[in-house]
Design an enzyme around this catalytic site. Structure first.
Site, PDB file in Angstrom:
ATOM      1  N   ASP A 282       0.796  -1.229   0.000  1.00 23.68           N
ATOM      2  CA  ASP A 282       0.000   0.000   0.000  1.00 23.68           C
ATOM      3  C   ASP A 282       0.823   1.270   0.000  1.00 23.68           C
ATOM      4  O   ASP A 282       0.432   2.287  -0.549  1.00 23.68           O
ATOM      5  CB  ASP A 282      -0.950   0.018   1.207  1.00 23.68           C
ATOM      6  CG  ASP A 282      -0.202   0.249   2.512  1.00 23.68           C
ATOM      7  OD1 ASP A 282       0.660  -0.588   2.867  1.00 23.68           O
ATOM      8  OD2 ASP A 282      -0.460   1.274   3.181  1.00 23.68           O
TER       9      ASP A 282
ATOM     10  N   ASP B 163       5.553   0.315   3.398  1.00 20.26           N
ATOM     11  CA  ASP B 163       5.772  -0.915   4.147  1.00 20.26           C
ATOM     12  C   ASP B 163       5.570  -2.114   3.222  1.00 20.26           C
ATOM     13  O   ASP B 163       5.468  -1.968   2.016  1.00 20.26           O
ATOM     14  CB  ASP B 163       4.833  -0.980   5.362  1.00 20.26           C
ATOM     15  CG  ASP B 163       3.368  -0.771   4.961  1.00 20.26           C
ATOM     16  OD1 ASP B 163       2.995  -1.204   3.853  1.00 20.26           O
ATOM     17  OD2 ASP B 163       2.607  -0.171   5.736  1.00 20.26           O
TER      18      ASP B 163
ATOM     19  N   TYR C 297      -5.717   0.704   8.787  1.00 20.43           N
ATOM     20  CA  TYR C 297      -6.809   1.013   7.866  1.00 20.43           C
ATOM     21  C   TYR C 297      -8.134   0.647   8.519  1.00 20.43           C
ATOM     22  O   TYR C 297      -8.927  -0.129   7.996  1.00 20.43           O
ATOM     23  CB  TYR C 297      -6.611   0.304   6.521  1.00 20.43           C
ATOM     24  CG  TYR C 297      -5.496   0.925   5.717  1.00 20.43           C
ATOM     25  CD1 TYR C 297      -5.685   2.114   5.029  1.00 20.43           C
ATOM     26  CD2 TYR C 297      -4.232   0.345   5.697  1.00 20.43           C
ATOM     27  CE1 TYR C 297      -4.650   2.705   4.319  1.00 20.43           C
ATOM     28  CE2 TYR C 297      -3.188   0.932   4.987  1.00 20.43           C
ATOM     29  CZ  TYR C 297      -3.412   2.112   4.308  1.00 20.43           C
ATOM     30  OH  TYR C 297      -2.390   2.704   3.608  1.00 20.43           O
TER      31      TYR C 297
ATOM     32  N   GLU D  77       5.806   9.706   3.220  1.00 24.67           N
ATOM     33  CA  GLU D  77       5.458   8.372   2.727  1.00 24.67           C
ATOM     34  C   GLU D  77       4.509   8.463   1.532  1.00 24.67           C
ATOM     35  O   GLU D  77       3.495   9.158   1.586  1.00 24.67           O
ATOM     36  CB  GLU D  77       4.809   7.550   3.840  1.00 24.67           C
ATOM     37  CG  GLU D  77       4.554   6.102   3.446  1.00 24.67           C
ATOM     38  CD  GLU D  77       4.101   5.247   4.611  1.00 24.67           C
ATOM     39  OE1 GLU D  77       4.209   4.006   4.511  1.00 24.67           O
ATOM     40  OE2 GLU D  77       3.637   5.806   5.637  1.00 24.67           O
TER      41      GLU D  77
END
Length: 489
Positions: A77, A80, A228, A468
């Site tokens: 995603d 990571d 999430y 990120e």
């Protein structure tokens, strides 16, 4: 003062509010190419021969084995090495919508954009292959986040998480249904058998989501939260899935479902939110197209909601949930602000096209939002991302002269297998996380979380909210860049 003149004056003010342009304009086609290329850096599984980001290698080739299923492939995603299916499905939906609405503008990047969608849908088909079960995450996020290692060396727990009738997840299932339905439209003229497979699966997954109602963050709270977690509830995903199935099938049952459940599923809630967790603004804009074309008067309330969404995010109109930085960037509370910038800008552009075709404008009190105004606001956000901002920095890696060098991304920041063939373990990678040096592997096209409300940006891995990248930041940006590449002077 007449509304049209109010709009013109407001547009003039907006055009002259910020003075950060490079003057020469932007190469939107180059940015489009790179925004799609980014997805090849996020791939999990066995990489294909035409892989263009060469510092990546095969990874996670045994995903799903612990559950007796093949869950290889799909996308990581963000920075990571976990495969979170909720944002992956949303990414696939938005990539598909970008192609559906802006296919004529994508030009010679269409093939790469379609491949990016298929890499997502191939995984979603695997995740939904068993009746009554949907696999919604691969990888223990806590284990993963305790390490800093490239995906090729990954030895963290690859736990498989699922939903079923006893542990429902209408939110993630509804989003998967939306993704498969939207992608079926993309492939309709390219591969009819694959398109039919996607649509048939979308129907089954939506039926599962609707029959077994509940939030996956209730069923799997310890695994998916706080990463999430569905804070908004599952109701919007049911409407979202039904809306895409109606668009893909034209079956009356989905239209009737939308009409019947509009109030029950809270279609009018939080109308200025759109992202992996909250689909309300997207639902209203998507459904409004038919209303504006005069084909769905019974869905008029969705257009009313869409108009209210437009008014709520215009610069100069006070709203507690939407602010603009001094440099002109949309800012909303939460992490990874660029997800809001690209998704809301995508809706502005998309709705402006729907308004243009219907010869319609949006009245916002003393102001009138014309299609031209909405396009300008969306373009202003894209230009900010590409470098027209107080930092004079492009927030897309590899675009422009000055862009983030130390993005919060394991694969990008740890030496590649090609340059360092020996394994780099879980804690060994920490020295690369803390290193002041630029990342050795450029993740071309990655758009980072971006600056804060004061337009400041710390180019450091430790500031993950700002540095990120995520797949769902780029997905709506593909449509935006395609349009402006085709309509720039």
């Amino acid at each position: 003062m007449a509304p049209k003149y109010t709009s013109i004056i407001f547009l003039f003010i907006l055009f002259n509010s910020f003075s950060y342009s490079f003057g020469g304009g932007h190469d939107y086609h180059d940015a489009l190419r790179k925004s799609i290329l980014f997805y090849e850096g996020q791939r999990s599984g066995k990489l294909p021969p035409d892989q263009r980001i060469k510092w990546r290698r095969d990874s996670a080739l045994h995903d799903g084995a612990s559950a007796g299923v093949d869950l290889t492939g799909g996308y990581y995603d963000a920075g990571d090495n976990v495969k979170f299916v909720f944002p992956m499905a949303f990414t696939t939906t938005l990539l598909s919508w970008s192609i559906i609405d802006f296919k004529r503008n994508i030009g010679n990047e269409l093939g790469n954009a379609v491949k990016a969608v298929k890499w997502g849908t191939d995984f979603l088909l695997k995740a939904t292959a068993r009746d009554g079960v949907i696999y919604v995450q691969v990888g223990d996020a806590f284990s993963d986040h305790s390490c800093w290692e490239r995906p090729e060396d990954m030895d963290t727990l690859r736990t498989v998480y699922k939903i079923d009738a006893n542990n429902p997840g209408s939110d993630v299932a509804g989003e998967i249904a939306a993704a498969l339905a939207a992608a079926s439209i993309v492939f309709r003229s390219l591969d009819s058998s694959y398109s039919n497979l996607l649509l048939d699966r979308a129907v089954k997954v939506f039926d599962f989501a609707n029959r077994h109602r509940g939030a996956y963050s209730s069923s799997l709270h310890s695994a998916v939260c706080p990463f999430y977690c569905d804070f908004n509830g599952y109701q919007d995903e049911l409407l979202w899935g039904a809306a895409w199935l109606h668009k893909a099938t034209r079956r009356r049952q989905y239209r009737e479902y939308i009409v019947k459940n509009e109030v029950i599923l809270r279609a009018g809630d939080t109308i200025n939110e759109f992202g992996w967790d909250n689909k309300h603004a997207g639902i209203n804009v998507l459904i409004s197209k038919e209303v504006l074309m005069g084909k769905a008067p019974d869905l008029k309330s969705f257009q009313v909601n869409a108009d209210a969404f437009i008014c709520s995010i215009l610069p100069g109109i006070s709203h507690p949930q939407v602010q603009y930085s001094p440099g002109g960037l949309i800012v909303k509370p939460g992490v990874c602000n660029m997800q809001h910038v690209t998704s809301l800008s995508f809706l502005l552009l998309t709705y402006s096209n729907y308004l243009s075709h219907a010869n319609h404008v949006v009245p916002c009190g003393s102001m009138t939002a014309t299609p031209a105004l909405l396009k300008h606001i969306a373009k202003r956000q894209v230009d900010y991302i590409l470098g027209d901002n107080p930092q004079r920095m492009s927030y897309m890696v590899g675009y422009g002269r000055h862009y983030p060098q130390r993005i919060h991304h394991r694969g990008s920041s740890v030496p590649s297998v090609a340059t360092h063939s020996a394994r780099i373990g879980c804690k060994e990678g920490s020295r690369y996380f803390f290193s002041p040096n630029p990342n050795p592997n450029r993740l071309i096209g990655a758009v980072v979380g971006g600056p804060n409300l004061t337009d400041s940006f710390p180019d450091a891995r430790s500031y993950f909210q700002e540095s990120e990248p995520t797949t769902y930041v780029n997905a709506p940006l593909v449509g935006l860049l395609a349009y402006f590449a085709a309509h720039s002077n």
